[in-house]
Design a protein around this motif. Structure first.
Motif, short mmCIF file in Angstrom:
data_model
loop_
_atom_site.label_atom_id
_atom_site.label_comp_id
_atom_site.label_asym_id
_atom_site.label_seq_id
_atom_site.Cartn_x
_atom_site.Cartn_y
_atom_site.Cartn_z
N LEU A 170 0.86 -1.18 0.00
CA LEU A 170 0.00 0.00 0.00
C LEU A 170 0.90 1.24 0.00
CD1 LEU A 170 -2.77 1.39 0.27
CD2 LEU A 170 -2.57 1.11 2.76
N ASP A 171 0.78 2.04 -1.03
CA ASP A 171 1.57 3.26 -1.16
C ASP A 171 0.62 4.42 -1.43
OD1 ASP A 171 3.50 5.14 -1.43
OD2 ASP A 171 4.43 4.30 -3.23
N LYS A 172 0.32 5.18 -0.38
CA LYS A 172 -0.63 6.29 -0.52
C LYS A 172 -0.02 7.51 -1.19
CE LYS A 172 -3.33 5.03 3.58
NZ LYS A 172 -3.86 5.50 4.89
N LYS A 173 1.32 7.52 -1.36
CA LYS A 173 1.96 8.69 -1.97
C LYS A 173 1.65 8.76 -3.46
CE LYS A 173 5.76 8.75 1.36
NZ LYS A 173 7.23 8.69 1.54
N ILE A 174 1.48 7.63 -4.07
CA ILE A 174 1.18 7.58 -5.50
C ILE A 174 -0.32 7.75 -5.70
CG2 ILE A 174 1.36 6.23 -7.62
CD1 ILE A 174 3.68 4.74 -6.36
N ARG A 175 -0.71 8.77 -6.42
CA ARG A 175 -2.11 9.04 -6.67
C ARG A 175 -2.52 8.50 -8.02
NH1 ARG A 175 -3.05 15.28 -4.54
NH2 ARG A 175 -2.37 14.90 -2.37
N SER A 176 -3.60 7.78 -8.03
CA SER A 176 -4.10 7.20 -9.27
C SER A 176 -4.97 8.21 -10.00
CB SER A 176 -4.89 5.93 -8.97
OG SER A 176 -5.43 5.39 -10.15
N LYS A 177 -4.80 8.27 -11.31
CA LYS A 177 -5.62 9.16 -12.14
C LYS A 177 -6.85 8.45 -12.69
CE LYS A 177 -1.60 11.85 -13.61
NZ LYS A 177 -0.82 12.36 -14.77
N THR A 178 -7.00 7.16 -12.38
CA THR A 178 -8.12 6.38 -12.90
C THR A 178 -9.36 6.65 -12.05
OG1 THR A 178 -6.55 4.67 -13.55
CG2 THR A 178 -8.89 4.09 -13.54
N ARG A 192 0.77 -5.13 -8.31
CA ARG A 192 0.84 -5.52 -6.90
C ARG A 192 1.15 -4.32 -6.00
NH1 ARG A 192 4.44 -10.70 -5.86
NH2 ARG A 192 6.05 -9.26 -6.60
N SER A 193 0.67 -3.16 -6.42
CA SER A 193 0.84 -1.92 -5.66
C SER A 193 -0.48 -1.17 -5.65
CB SER A 193 1.95 -1.05 -6.25
OG SER A 193 2.07 0.15 -5.54
N VAL A 194 -0.89 -0.76 -4.47
CA VAL A 194 -2.19 -0.11 -4.29
C VAL A 194 -1.94 1.26 -3.67
CG1 VAL A 194 -4.52 -0.34 -3.38
CG2 VAL A 194 -3.17 -2.38 -3.86
N ASN A 195 -2.64 2.26 -4.14
CA ASN A 195 -2.51 3.62 -3.60
C ASN A 195 -3.76 4.07 -2.85
OD1 ASN A 195 -4.26 3.93 -5.71
ND2 ASN A 195 -2.91 5.22 -6.94
N SER A 196 -4.71 3.19 -2.61
CA SER A 196 -5.94 3.54 -1.90
C SER A 196 -6.26 2.45 -0.88
CB SER A 196 -7.10 3.68 -2.89
OG SER A 196 -8.32 3.86 -2.18
N LEU A 197 -6.62 2.89 0.33
CA LEU A 197 -6.95 1.93 1.38
C LEU A 197 -8.21 1.15 1.05
CD1 LEU A 197 -6.23 0.83 4.18
CD2 LEU A 197 -7.59 2.68 5.18
N VAL A 198 -9.16 1.80 0.38
CA VAL A 198 -10.38 1.11 -0.02
C VAL A 198 -10.07 -0.01 -1.01
CG1 VAL A 198 -12.63 1.38 -1.13
CG2 VAL A 198 -11.79 3.15 0.42
N GLU A 199 -9.22 0.27 -1.99
CA GLU A 199 -8.85 -0.75 -2.96
C GLU A 199 -8.06 -1.89 -2.30
OE1 GLU A 199 -6.72 1.21 -6.04
OE2 GLU A 199 -8.42 2.47 -6.64
N TYR A 200 -7.26 -1.53 -1.33
CA TYR A 200 -6.47 -2.55 -0.61
C TYR A 200 -7.39 -3.55 0.10
CZ TYR A 200 -2.22 -4.13 1.78
OH TYR A 200 -1.14 -4.87 2.22
N VAL A 201 -8.43 -3.04 0.74
CA VAL A 201 -9.38 -3.90 1.45
C VAL A 201 -10.20 -4.74 0.45
CG1 VAL A 201 -11.40 -3.90 2.96
CG2 VAL A 201 -9.50 -2.35 3.42
#
Length: 234
Positions: A170-178, A192-201
């Motif tokens: 989980l890397d919150k520093k990277i912001r997704s534009k999608t 295998r990298s997630v930038n959102s806690l909701v997506e991680y769950v």
């Protein structure tokens, strides 16, 4: 012609009392002869038991009121003598009450609408974990991985959680534009990298649900709607 005889109405109880009184006076042996000579014979009063005469008298009774009228004085409390004070209308107070009433009504509608939107989003997130595309990505990571499912307990949950954290970060520093959540999850499974806690769950839940139907997973979504009471009342 003789004088007309006047009728006197006497009740039986009054007549009885008079006769008893007369008998007591006669039976007294100490009275003198002079006192006994004072008695005179009188005619017995006729008792009129007919009520018709009374009703007729009441029906013909017509009282006459004085020309200047009748004045009745009653001692009442002192409050009747006080002048009534006229209630002053406060326009500002009326406007303030109406404004607060409108704010309360608007706040309640906002609360209901926000609550419905949050519930709808919760159903949507739960539906995404069962999406066929997301389930196929999750299954690709579990082909060579096995867990003992004889009993789902805390030990199993701990081992599975440690495995998940070792594979996905989980890397919150990277912001997704999608904007599309399904597209964002597909990309997260590939990198295998997630930038959102909701997506991680959601990834964790989709992996557990596709691994075995024996595992019962529930998505808990905390709702935080706007308050039902406004905080800017005047």
């Amino acid at each position: 012609m003789g004088r007309p005889r006047k009728k006197i109405s006497v009740t039986p109880s009054q007549e009885k009392n008079k006769k008893l009184k007369k008998n007591d006076e006669i039976s007294d042996g100490d009275d003198s002869d002079e006192e006994s000579e004072d008695w005179e014979e009188v005619e017995e009063a006729e008792i009129d038991d007919d009520e018709g005469d009374k009703e007729e008298a009441l029906a013909n009774y017509k009282p006459q009121l004085p020309e200047q009228g009748v004045q009745i004085s009653i001692d009442g409390p002192k409050i009747f003598n006080k002048k009534r004070r006229k209630k002053q209308v406060d326009v500002g107070e009326i406007l303030r009450q109406q404004l607060n009433r409108m704010k309360k009504e608007v706040q309640i509608e906002m609360h209901k609408t926000h609550l419905l939107c949050l519930l709808s989003r919760g159903f949507y997130l739960n539906h995404i974990t069962r999406n066929p595309l997301i389930s196929s990505y999750a299954l690709s990571y579990l082909t060579d991985f096995t867990f003992d499912l004889k009993k789902v307990n805390l030990l199993f949950v701990r081992d599975f959680t440690n495995w998940f954290r070792s594979w996905f970060t989980l890397d919150k520093k990277i912001r997704s534009k999608t904007v599309d959540l399904i597209e964002s999850l597909t990309k997260a499974f590939g990198t295998r990298s997630v930038n959102s806690l909701v997506e991680y769950v959601l990834m964790f839940i989709s992996l557990l649900r596709i691994y075995s139907p024996k595992i019962q997973v529930r998505l808990c979504y905390a709702l935080n709607p706007v308050p039902i009471k406004p905080d800017d009342l005047v």
